[in-house]
Design a protein around this motif. Structure first.
Motif, PDB file in Angstrom:
ATOM      1  N   ALA A  24       0.837  -1.206   0.000  1.00 40.40           N
ATOM      2  CA  ALA A  24       0.000   0.000   0.000  1.00 40.40           C
ATOM      3  C   ALA A  24       0.870   1.254   0.000  1.00 40.40           C
ATOM      4  CB  ALA A  24      -0.945   0.002   1.200  1.00 40.40           C
ATOM      5  N   PRO A  25       1.538   1.535  -1.124  1.00 40.45           N
ATOM      6  CA  PRO A  25       2.453   2.683  -1.172  1.00 40.45           C
ATOM      7  C   PRO A  25       1.740   4.009  -0.958  1.00 40.45           C
ATOM      8  CG  PRO A  25       2.023   1.843  -3.382  1.00 40.45           C
ATOM      9  CD  PRO A  25       1.425   0.861  -2.431  1.00 40.45           C
ATOM     10  N   THR A  26       2.512   5.015  -0.554  1.00 39.64           N
ATOM     11  CA  THR A  26       1.965   6.368  -0.389  1.00 39.64           C
ATOM     12  C   THR A  26       2.205   7.214  -1.631  1.00 39.64           C
ATOM     13  OG1 THR A  26       4.032   7.129   0.637  1.00 39.64           O
ATOM     14  CG2 THR A  26       2.307   6.288   2.112  1.00 39.64           C
ATOM     15  N   PHE A  27       3.167   6.792  -2.477  1.00 40.32           N
ATOM     16  CA  PHE A  27       3.470   7.480  -3.735  1.00 40.32           C
ATOM     17  C   PHE A  27       3.434   6.439  -4.849  1.00 40.32           C
ATOM     18  CE2 PHE A  27       6.150   8.665  -7.217  1.00 40.32           C
ATOM     19  CZ  PHE A  27       5.972  10.027  -7.372  1.00 40.32           C
ATOM     20  N   TYR A  28       2.842   6.827  -5.996  1.00 38.85           N
ATOM     21  CA  TYR A  28       2.753   5.888  -7.113  1.00 38.85           C
ATOM     22  C   TYR A  28       2.783   6.662  -8.424  1.00 38.85           C
ATOM     23  CZ  TYR A  28       1.116   1.837  -9.838  1.00 38.85           C
ATOM     24  OH  TYR A  28       1.000   0.811 -10.743  1.00 38.85           O
ATOM     25  N   LEU A  29       3.738   6.327  -9.276  1.00 38.38           N
ATOM     26  CA  LEU A  29       3.861   6.917 -10.609  1.00 38.38           C
ATOM     27  C   LEU A  29       3.699   5.803 -11.631  1.00 38.38           C
ATOM     28  CD1 LEU A  29       4.724   9.077 -12.751  1.00 38.38           C
ATOM     29  CD2 LEU A  29       7.094   8.436 -12.244  1.00 38.38           C
ATOM     30  N   ALA A  30       2.823   6.013 -12.609  1.00 33.67           N
ATOM     31  CA  ALA A  30       2.602   5.004 -13.646  1.00 33.67           C
ATOM     32  C   ALA A  30       2.272   5.687 -14.959  1.00 33.67           C
ATOM     33  CB  ALA A  30       1.470   4.057 -13.243  1.00 33.67           C
ATOM     34  N   ALA A  31       2.621   5.019 -16.051  1.00 31.22           N
ATOM     35  CA  ALA A  31       2.250   5.507 -17.380  1.00 31.22           C
ATOM     36  C   ALA A  31       0.748   5.336 -17.571  1.00 31.22           C
ATOM     37  CB  ALA A  31       3.007   4.723 -18.451  1.00 31.22           C
ATOM     38  N   PRO A  32       0.129   6.124 -18.456  1.00 31.94           N
ATOM     39  CA  PRO A  32      -1.317   5.987 -18.695  1.00 31.94           C
ATOM     40  C   PRO A  32      -1.747   4.558 -18.989  1.00 31.94           C
ATOM     41  CG  PRO A  32      -0.504   7.957 -19.775  1.00 31.94           C
ATOM     42  CD  PRO A  32       0.707   7.244 -19.228  1.00 31.94           C
ATOM     43  N   ILE A  66     -18.567   1.460   1.168  1.00 29.43           N
ATOM     44  CA  ILE A  66     -19.148   0.325   0.454  1.00 29.43           C
ATOM     45  C   ILE A  66     -18.409  -0.008  -0.843  1.00 29.43           C
ATOM     46  CG2 ILE A  66     -21.256  -0.519  -0.675  1.00 29.43           C
ATOM     47  CD1 ILE A  66     -22.849   1.285   1.231  1.00 29.43           C
ATOM     48  N   VAL A  67     -17.943   1.013  -1.580  1.00 33.26           N
ATOM     49  CA  VAL A  67     -17.378   0.801  -2.915  1.00 33.26           C
ATOM     50  C   VAL A  67     -15.935   1.295  -3.035  1.00 33.26           C
ATOM     51  CG1 VAL A  67     -17.617   1.351  -5.368  1.00 33.26           C
ATOM     52  CG2 VAL A  67     -19.648   0.879  -3.995  1.00 33.26           C
ATOM     53  N   PHE A  68     -15.732   2.595  -2.829  1.00 29.61           N
ATOM     54  CA  PHE A  68     -14.422   3.195  -3.114  1.00 29.61           C
ATOM     55  C   PHE A  68     -13.311   2.590  -2.259  1.00 29.61           C
ATOM     56  CE2 PHE A  68     -17.354   7.076  -3.624  1.00 29.61           C
ATOM     57  CZ  PHE A  68     -17.748   6.665  -4.877  1.00 29.61           C
ATOM     58  N   GLY A  69     -13.536   2.508  -0.945  1.00 28.91           N
ATOM     59  CA  GLY A  69     -12.517   1.985  -0.042  1.00 28.91           C
ATOM     60  C   GLY A  69     -12.111   0.560  -0.356  1.00 28.91           C
ATOM     61  N   PRO A  70     -13.062  -0.375  -0.512  1.00 28.55           N
ATOM     62  CA  PRO A  70     -12.689  -1.758  -0.848  1.00 28.55           C
ATOM     63  C   PRO A  70     -11.913  -1.887  -2.166  1.00 28.55           C
ATOM     64  CG  PRO A  70     -14.925  -1.689   0.001  1.00 28.55           C
ATOM     65  CD  PRO A  70     -14.494  -0.261  -0.153  1.00 28.55           C
ATOM     66  N   ILE A  71     -12.292  -1.091  -3.176  1.00 27.84           N
ATOM     67  CA  ILE A  71     -11.564  -1.146  -4.449  1.00 27.84           C
ATOM     68  C   ILE A  71     -10.136  -0.679  -4.242  1.00 27.84           C
ATOM     69  CG2 ILE A  71     -11.355  -0.104  -6.739  1.00 27.84           C
ATOM     70  CD1 ILE A  71     -14.388  -0.146  -6.948  1.00 27.84           C
ATOM     71  N   LYS A  72      -9.951   0.444  -3.551  1.00 25.26           N
ATOM     72  CA  LYS A  72      -8.599   0.956  -3.308  1.00 25.26           C
ATOM     73  C   LYS A  72      -7.765  -0.030  -2.498  1.00 25.26           C
ATOM     74  CE  LYS A  72     -10.190   4.984  -1.843  1.00 25.26           C
ATOM     75  NZ  LYS A  72     -10.226   6.379  -1.345  1.00 25.26           N
ATOM     76  N   ASP A  73      -8.391  -0.658  -1.519  1.00 25.59           N
ATOM     77  CA  ASP A  73      -7.678  -1.647  -0.711  1.00 25.59           C
ATOM     78  C   ASP A  73      -7.258  -2.840  -1.561  1.00 25.59           C
ATOM     79  OD1 ASP A  73      -6.907  -2.881   1.952  1.00 25.59           O
ATOM     80  OD2 ASP A  73      -8.378  -4.340   1.235  1.00 25.59           O
ATOM     81  N   GLN A  74      -8.128  -3.278  -2.440  1.00 25.57           N
ATOM     82  CA  GLN A  74      -7.846  -4.455  -3.277  1.00 25.57           C
ATOM     83  C   GLN A  74      -6.644  -4.222  -4.174  1.00 25.57           C
ATOM     84  OE1 GLN A  74      -9.458  -7.380  -3.110  1.00 25.57           O
ATOM     85  NE2 GLN A  74      -8.251  -8.330  -4.724  1.00 25.57           N
ATOM     86  N   PHE A  75      -6.441  -2.979  -4.607  1.00 29.04           N
ATOM     87  CA  PHE A  75      -5.354  -2.677  -5.546  1.00 29.04           C
ATOM     88  C   PHE A  75      -4.200  -1.923  -4.894  1.00 29.04           C
ATOM     89  CE2 PHE A  75      -8.874  -3.737  -8.221  1.00 29.04           C
ATOM     90  CZ  PHE A  75      -8.298  -4.398  -9.290  1.00 29.04           C
ATOM     91  N   GLY A  76      -4.130  -1.927  -3.568  1.00 27.13           N
ATOM     92  CA  GLY A  76      -2.992  -1.338  -2.876  1.00 27.13           C
ATOM     93  C   GLY A  76      -2.964   0.170  -2.899  1.00 27.13           C
ATOM     94  N   MET A  77      -4.127   0.814  -3.034  1.00 27.34           N
ATOM     95  CA  MET A  77      -4.167   2.277  -3.121  1.00 27.34           C
ATOM     96  C   MET A  77      -4.802   2.920  -1.892  1.00 27.34           C
ATOM     97  SD  MET A  77      -5.074   2.882  -7.177  1.00 27.34           S
ATOM     98  CE  MET A  77      -6.599   1.913  -7.178  1.00 27.34           C
ATOM     99  N   SER A  78      -4.926   2.170  -0.817  1.00 28.60           N
ATOM    100  CA  SER A  78      -5.626   2.683   0.369  1.00 28.60           C
ATOM    101  C   SER A  78      -4.857   3.797   1.072  1.00 28.60           C
ATOM    102  CB  SER A  78      -5.895   1.534   1.350  1.00 28.60           C
ATOM    103  OG  SER A  78      -4.681   0.897   1.720  1.00 28.60           O
ATOM    104  N   ARG A  79      -3.516   3.839   0.929  1.00 29.67           N
ATOM    105  CA  ARG A  79      -2.717   4.878   1.591  1.00 29.67           C
ATOM    106  C   ARG A  79      -2.157   5.895   0.595  1.00 29.67           C
ATOM    107  NH1 ARG A  79       1.881   3.108   5.327  1.00 29.67           N
ATOM    108  NH2 ARG A  79       2.529   1.825   3.568  1.00 29.67           N
ATOM    109  N   LEU A  80      -2.590   5.813  -0.646  1.00 24.38           N
ATOM    110  CA  LEU A  80      -1.994   6.620  -1.703  1.00 24.38           C
ATOM    111  C   LEU A  80      -2.300   8.107  -1.524  1.00 24.38           C
ATOM    112  CD1 LEU A  80      -0.262   6.025  -4.152  1.00 24.38           C
ATOM    113  CD2 LEU A  80      -2.332   5.728  -5.494  1.00 24.38           C
TER     114      LEU A  80
END
Length: 639
Positions: free
Chosen positions: A277-285, A344-358
């Motif tokens: 669950a990184p706090t910084f994330y850089l990715a190409a489109p 219900i929706v946003f938090g679980p999705i972010k958690d599933q993809f490691g974006m909960s602390r982003l």
């Protein structure tokens, strides 16, 4: 904590002095984590710096010195990062290459500078280096490998394990108590940090040496602009030969003491990201697009209730974010709706993809599609755009959290001066700008003028100071009727469709514009399965009439944003993807336009001579290095 908050960074810092600072003042803090056989193994700053020093001492024993280079070949590994830093401590050139680099590309690197050693990830990369040596290329006397599996019975000269190199270095360090300090304080700010290469869209890649001053200045500028904070958690998954990885995973991590997390393999990145669950994330489109596709596929396969909840909250959040980006009122979801959606929706999705602390999320490299950009903003990920190049250490301009617009890349970061030349080219001046292309004075003279870097990009600055990038100046073209257009600008907008992976827009000197496109096999394949469309291969799927209907929709959306003379009239869906191994795109997926137009000359002719279809025999390079052909008759489709 007060000391960290008031930390001042000196412009005279080097990689060595920063390593010494981190080891002495923050020695017990975690510098690196690397996943091995399912277990995250941690290294403190004190341990990490000690291994870097041992590596540097060992490499020096092997003949690594200023003016010589060490090739770094493989996917992200902690030891490869340590090796690059060790080489920079010696004042030599650390030269990372893409894991998929061909023998021809490696031989080109050997022709630039004397490469005395290579640090390879595993047997596959070792075999590649040994094959280059067997082909008669000089240099690379020593090959150091990280993963030992499969290499136990190799007896080639100069081949040694990482552990053996470290033993040599530690023995050397223990013989002289002043050796560590000597290595750490040897280099100056103008000494090399990394030897990278341009994308090579118009020819052979050009060598780009970024100094320690360059990369650390970019890291200071990015921090001052709010791109990242101290003690970020980052995932080291981007190609090590791409400047974006070095700027974040090495330079900024060193300066601002990030914890760098190295995934077990490229195939496990998604799972490993969730654990970290990184706090910084850089990715190409393209990476953001792929993640979005995975989310949408998952929702399509979920229960009716979950699908209804997802659409209920996401539709409202997307609408609110769209209004906000357009500067309209009501640009936010109601507090209660946001709270419920998050639970219900946003938090679980972010958690599933490691974006909960982003906290700091960026996209860069090319334009990102509106649907993708708005989706992540609606999800609660404050995605922003970043603009940079290898020649200026990756960080030129970024969007601030409160000034996000889809068509801009933000304002220049502190420490970067920007102006627009008379011909519309973006010019940059900063301590992060390189000194010139390696041993190419003519190319250097073209790129650097009066202290300003000619970026090669066309753009303009809006009244509010936001920079808009249109595309490459060299790619500004004209139709037979004199209409000016930038093909890359149109191509990027075609790729906003999740069903189009690559595109080549044609029309220079001709009456109208047409295009060749490559479908995205994963996205289109999933669509075909959901909609009961049978197919046997990429070549088969790309020519289905049902898929042509999807592509028509993408073309019509792009045409709605173009003036009448520049609207795309016809297109062809190619039977294979553009591939860097075939020389059609670069390793960073930039189009080699001349190669593509020559290789598909028959297709280009058919798009303009009234043909209804064209027979193609397309080159395919397999993983074994063997070259084959894909033959297919392709319909010419009207938009």
């Amino acid at each position: 904590m007060a000391e960290e908050a008031t930390l001042q960074v000196s412009a005279s810092e080097t990689i060595g002095t920063l390593l010494a600072r981190n080891a002495s003042r923050y020695g017990s803090s975690i510098a690196l984590r690397e996943k091995e056989r399912g277990i995250w193994k941690e290294s403190t700053w004190a341990e990490y710096v000690e291994e870097i020093l041992a590596c540097a001492a060992g490499l020096e024993k092997l003949g690594v010195e200023p003016g010589k280079a060490v090739l770094v070949l493989g996917d992200n590994r902690a030891r490869l990062y340590a090796g690059m830093l060790a080489v920079s401590l010696l004042g030599a050139y650390a030269m990372p290459a893409y894991p998929g680099a061909t023998l021809e590309e490696l031989q080109h690197f050997l022709g630039e500078v004397e490469i005395v050693a290579a640090i390879a990830e595993d047997q596959e990369q070792v075999d590649k280096i040994l094959e280059v040596r067997t082909a008669g290329a000089s240099g690379i006397a020593h090959v150091i490998y990280d993963e030992t599996r499969g290499l136990g019975f190799y007896e080639d000269d100069g081949l040694m394990s990482w552990d053996h190199l470290i033993d040599i270095g530690r023995h050397d360090l223990n013989e002289d108590p002043h050796r560590r300090e000597s290595i750490l304080n040897r280099t100056k700010p103008d000494d090399p940090a990394i030897f990278m290469h341009s994308s090579g869209t118009t020819g052979k890649p050009k060598g780009i040496v970024l100094s320690q001053k360059n990369v650390l200045a970019a890291a200071r500028n990015g921090h001052a602009a709010g791109a990242f904070e101290e003690n970020e958690e980052v995932l080291a998954y981007l190609p090590m030969a791409w400047v974006g990885d070095f700027a974040i995973t090495v330079a900024a991590a060193l300066l601002w003491r990030f914890t760098v997390n190295v995934p077990e393999r490229q195939e496990t990145v998604v799972r490993d990201m969730r654990e970290i669950a990184p706090t910084f994330y850089l990715a190409a489109p393209r990476s953001w697009d792929q993640m979005l596709t995975t989310i949408q596929v998952g929702m399509e396969n979920s229960t009716p209730l979950k699908k209804w909840l997802y659409r209920f909250f996401m539709d409202r959040a997307v609408a609110a974010e769209t209004r906000k980006l357009n500067g309209e009122s009501g640009g936010a979801l109601e507090p209660l709706g946001r709270l419920l959606g998050e639970a219900i929706v946003f938090g679980p999705i972010k958690d599933q993809f490691g974006m909960s602390r982003l906290k700091n999320a960026f996209t860069g490299g090319e334009a990102i599609g509106e649907d993708t950009f708005v989706f992540y903003r609606a999800l609660g990920i404050k995605l922003r755009q970043l603009y940079g190049q290898t020649e200026n250490s990756a960080i030129n301009a970024i969007q601030s959290p409160g000034e996000v617009r889809l068509h801009t890349v933000g304002k220049p970061v502190p420490g970067v001066e920007l102006k627009i030349a008379d011909d519309g080219e973006i010019l940059i001046r900063s301590d992060s700008v390189f000194k010139g292309y390696f041993n190419k004075p003519e190319a250097t003279a073209e790129a650097l003028e009066g202290g300003w870097l000619r970026t090669g990009d066309a753009g303009y600055v809006e009244e509010n100071g936001q920079l808009v990038v249109l595309g490459r100046v060299s790619e500004v073209m004209y139709t037979a009727g004199g209409e000016r257009y930038v093909p890359n600008y149109i191509e990027n907008r075609l790729k906003f469709s999740p069903y189009i992976k690559d595109a080549a827009v044609l029309g220079a000197g001709l009456d109208e514009l047409t295009a060749m496109v490559c479908v995205d096999f994963e996205a289109v394949g999933h669509w075909a399965e959901v909609n009961g469309v049978p197919y046997t291969s990429y070549a088969d799927l790309s020519q289905r009439a049902e898929v042509a209907t999807l592509l028509h929709g993408a073309f019509k959306r792009v045409n709605n944003a173009l003036t009448e003379p520049l609207r795309l009239q016809r297109f062809v869906s190619l039977p294979k993807e553009f591939d860097p191994d075939d020389g059609e795109i670069t390793r960073t997926r930039k189009l080699r336009r001349k190669v593509v137009e020559e290789r598909y000359a028959d297709v280009v002719a058919a798009l303009y001579d009234g043909s209804k279809e064209v027979h193609v025999s397309a080159q395919v390079t397999y993983e074994t290095g063997e070259v084959g052909k894909v033959e297919r008759s392709l319909p010419i489709r009207e938009v």
